[in-house]
Design an enzyme around this catalytic site. Structure first.
Site, short mmCIF file in Angstrom:
data_model
loop_
_atom_site.label_atom_id
_atom_site.label_comp_id
_atom_site.label_asym_id
_atom_site.label_seq_id
_atom_site.Cartn_x
_atom_site.Cartn_y
_atom_site.Cartn_z
N ASN A 92 -1.67 20.54 1.61
CA ASN A 92 -1.61 19.55 0.53
C ASN A 92 -2.00 18.15 1.00
OD1 ASN A 92 -0.77 21.67 -1.03
ND2 ASN A 92 1.38 21.04 -1.11
N ASP B 141 9.14 11.16 -1.32
CA ASP B 141 9.73 10.86 -2.63
C ASP B 141 11.05 11.59 -2.77
OD1 ASP B 141 9.15 9.79 -5.53
OD2 ASP B 141 10.00 11.80 -5.73
N HIS C 105 14.89 6.04 -12.75
CA HIS C 105 14.50 7.45 -12.79
C HIS C 105 14.10 7.95 -14.18
CE1 HIS C 105 15.19 11.45 -10.41
NE2 HIS C 105 14.18 11.55 -11.24
N LYS D 253 5.42 19.01 -4.00
CA LYS D 253 6.60 19.46 -3.24
C LYS D 253 6.24 20.75 -2.52
CE LYS D 253 10.12 22.55 -2.96
NZ LYS D 253 10.08 24.03 -3.10
N LYS E 267 0.83 -1.21 0.00
CA LYS E 267 0.00 0.00 0.00
C LYS E 267 0.86 1.26 0.00
CE LYS E 267 -4.06 -1.88 2.39
NZ LYS E 267 -5.10 -1.66 1.39
N TYR F 125 18.40 14.60 -6.59
CA TYR F 125 17.96 15.78 -5.83
C TYR F 125 19.00 16.20 -4.78
CZ TYR F 125 13.52 13.91 -7.65
OH TYR F 125 12.55 13.37 -8.44
N LYS G 132 15.32 6.54 -6.37
CA LYS G 132 15.41 6.20 -7.79
C LYS G 132 16.84 5.91 -8.26
CE LYS G 132 11.61 9.48 -8.19
NZ LYS G 132 11.89 10.63 -7.31
N PRO H 233 0.72 5.47 0.33
CA PRO H 233 -0.13 6.63 0.64
C PRO H 233 -0.36 7.49 -0.60
CG PRO H 233 1.59 6.37 2.31
CD PRO H 233 1.92 5.42 1.19
N SER I 194 4.68 22.70 -10.73
CA SER I 194 6.10 22.94 -10.46
C SER I 194 6.55 24.36 -10.76
CB SER I 194 6.91 21.95 -11.31
OG SER I 194 7.86 21.32 -10.51
N LEU J 64 1.27 20.24 -9.13
CA LEU J 64 0.82 21.63 -9.01
C LEU J 64 1.45 22.50 -10.09
CD1 LEU J 64 1.08 21.95 -5.11
CD2 LEU J 64 -0.92 21.30 -6.48
N THR K 261 10.46 16.16 -2.96
CA THR K 261 11.61 16.84 -2.33
C THR K 261 12.57 17.44 -3.34
OG1 THR K 261 12.97 14.82 -2.24
CG2 THR K 261 11.53 15.26 -0.36
N TRP K 262 12.19 17.40 -4.61
CA TRP K 262 13.05 18.00 -5.63
C TRP K 262 12.99 19.51 -5.50
CZ3 TRP K 262 11.74 19.78 -11.01
CH2 TRP K 262 12.91 20.06 -11.74
P1 A2P Z 1 6.72 25.98 -1.69
O1 A2P Z 1 7.73 24.90 -1.53
O2 A2P Z 1 7.25 27.33 -1.30
O3 A2P Z 1 5.41 25.65 -1.00
P2 A2P Z 1 5.07 20.76 -7.72
O4 A2P Z 1 4.77 19.86 -6.58
O5 A2P Z 1 4.05 20.71 -8.81
O6 A2P Z 1 6.47 20.63 -8.22
O7 A2P Z 1 4.91 22.26 -7.19
C1 A2P Z 1 5.73 22.75 -6.21
C2 A2P Z 1 5.66 24.26 -6.23
O8 A2P Z 1 4.36 24.70 -5.78
C3 A2P Z 1 6.64 24.85 -5.28
O9 A2P Z 1 7.06 26.08 -5.84
C4 A2P Z 1 5.84 25.07 -4.00
O10 A2P Z 1 6.38 26.14 -3.27
C5 A2P Z 1 4.47 25.40 -4.54
N1 A2P Z 1 3.38 24.91 -3.69
C6 A2P Z 1 3.30 23.74 -3.04
N2 A2P Z 1 2.13 23.59 -2.41
C7 A2P Z 1 1.43 24.72 -2.65
C8 A2P Z 1 0.12 25.18 -2.27
N3 A2P Z 1 -0.67 24.44 -1.50
N4 A2P Z 1 -0.27 26.40 -2.71
C9 A2P Z 1 0.54 27.16 -3.48
N5 A2P Z 1 1.77 26.78 -3.87
C10 A2P Z 1 2.22 25.57 -3.48
#
Ligand code: A2P
Length: 327
Positions: free
Chosen positions: A279, A44, A111, A269, A12, A49, A78, A14, A215, A213, A20-21
């Site tokens: 998140n 992850d 990877h 991340k 399983k 990284y 990875k 989560p 990135s 989100l 963490t990149w």
């Molecule tokens: P931060 O680390 O300052 O929160 P992804 O996971 O798609 O790579 O996106 C990561 C990016 O989105 C990072 O710049 C992170 O910044 C930002 N981020 C992560 N969670 C949120 C959130 N709940 N709302 C707005 N920005 C977020």
């Protein structure tokens, strides 16, 4: 609702893990600490990284203090692109395990489908055009045999791939003893790769969405490498904001819930404690079929995370996912 996805081998994972990149060395220990405090158990990482030793230190503190049990954690790392060769599999995971201060990882992924050549000093080899040199002898089936041995030796509970195309996954499925449990790919409303995702789901290969989100941090990273690309802000899409308002949730939470509601895992991340919490707080609502459909209709085939940026050379058309080396 359920907070786990079950692999084809019964393990399983989560549904939400912490990515963490692009977390700096100073940030990462605090961030992982905050993530564990917030309730994350799925982490992850990857040697690429550069943060496995820092993550290992935090995990050791938590495990030694008895604040978490090893079996409650789900740790993913990875096999790096520079080590994507059969004889490098075991020594490479052993280095990761030493850095992470663990006896096993829960999931070990190849990877990238390609292998990068390096010079003796560790720098990437580049071709006559100044573009990263890819090893043409890469053979996924041969590497996979060594990946399977990691499961037999107890160094990895499950094994999988990352950034693999549908054809690459299909070929591996036809050439394996242990089926890949997971394919980790860029996936969000603007890059849905339905063909690949639906194929993996049908074949019982779970899918983890990275850059769920969009990135945003990549813009700064790209700029550092002299690459300016206009990246979309997924959290600013009107449909996403509208659905968020309807549920009293943030756009980020809607983007993550959509991934869960379509049967995938996500590894957003963040190094910010409040956003880390936010998140993970996506299990008290669900999108309607109509809302899911609205988000499915947003696909634009925009990849935010292409590989050219991490070595500072111009983007090469042959170095894209579409055309990447396959065997
Ligand atoms: P931060 O680390 O300052 O929160 P992804 O996971 O798609 O790579 O996106 C990561 C990016 O989105 C990072 O710049 C992170 O910044 C930002 N981020 C992560 N969670 C949120 C959130 N709940 N709302 C707005 N920005 C977020």
């Amino acid at each position: 609702g359920d907070k786990y996805l079950t692999f084809n081998n019964g393990q399983k994972m989560p549904l939400i893990g912490v990515g963490t990149w692009q977390a700096s060395d100073e940030e990462i220990e605090t961030a992982i600490d905050a993530a564990l405090e917030a309730g994350y158990r799925h982490i992850d990482t990857a040697p690429v990284y550069g943060n496995e030793p820092a993550i290992g230190r935090v995990l050791k503190r938590w495990l030694d203090a008895g604040k978490v049990k090893r079996e409650e954690l789900f740790i993913v790392t990875k096999l790096p692109p520079i080590s994507n060769r059969p004889h490098e599999v075991e020594p490479t995971i052993k280095k990761s395990l030493a850095d992470l201060q663990l006896d096993y990882v829960d999931l070990y992924l190849i990877h990238t489908p390609f292998t990068l050549n390096i010079n003796e000093d560790g720098s990437f080899k580049v071709d006559a055009e100044g573009l990263l040199e890819v090893d043409p002898t890469t053979n996924h089936a041969a590497t996979w045999v060594e990946m399977e041995k990691l499961v037999e030796k107890g160094l990895a509970k499950s094994i999988g791939v990352s950034n693999f195309s549908k054809d690459q996954v299909a070929r591996l499925l036809n050439n394996c003893k242990i089926r890949p449990a997971n394919n980790q790919i860029e996936h969000h409303v603007y890059l849905q790769q339905r063909d690949l995702v639906d194929f993996c789901k049908a074949e019982n290969v779970s899918v983890t969405a990275y850059s769920p989100l969009g990135s945003k941090g990549i813009a700064a990273f790209n700029a550092g490498a002299g690459i300016v690309r206009d990246l979309p802000d997924l959290m600013d899409i009107p449909e996403v904001k509208e659905i968020a308002a309807a549920h009293g949730k943030s756009p980020a939470q809607v983007l993550l819930r959509w991934i869960i509601d379509t049967g995938l895992c996500a590894i957003p991340k963040s190094t910010n404690p409040a956003r880390l919490k936010q998140n993970l707080d996506v299990f008290d609502f669900k999108l309607s079929d109509e809302e899911v459909a609205k988000l499915l209709a947003l696909d634009k085939n925009i990849r935010v995370c292409d590989f050219a940026f991490f070595h500072g050379v111009e983007r090469h058309p042959e170095f894209t996912f579409k055309n990447q080396y396959t065997k």
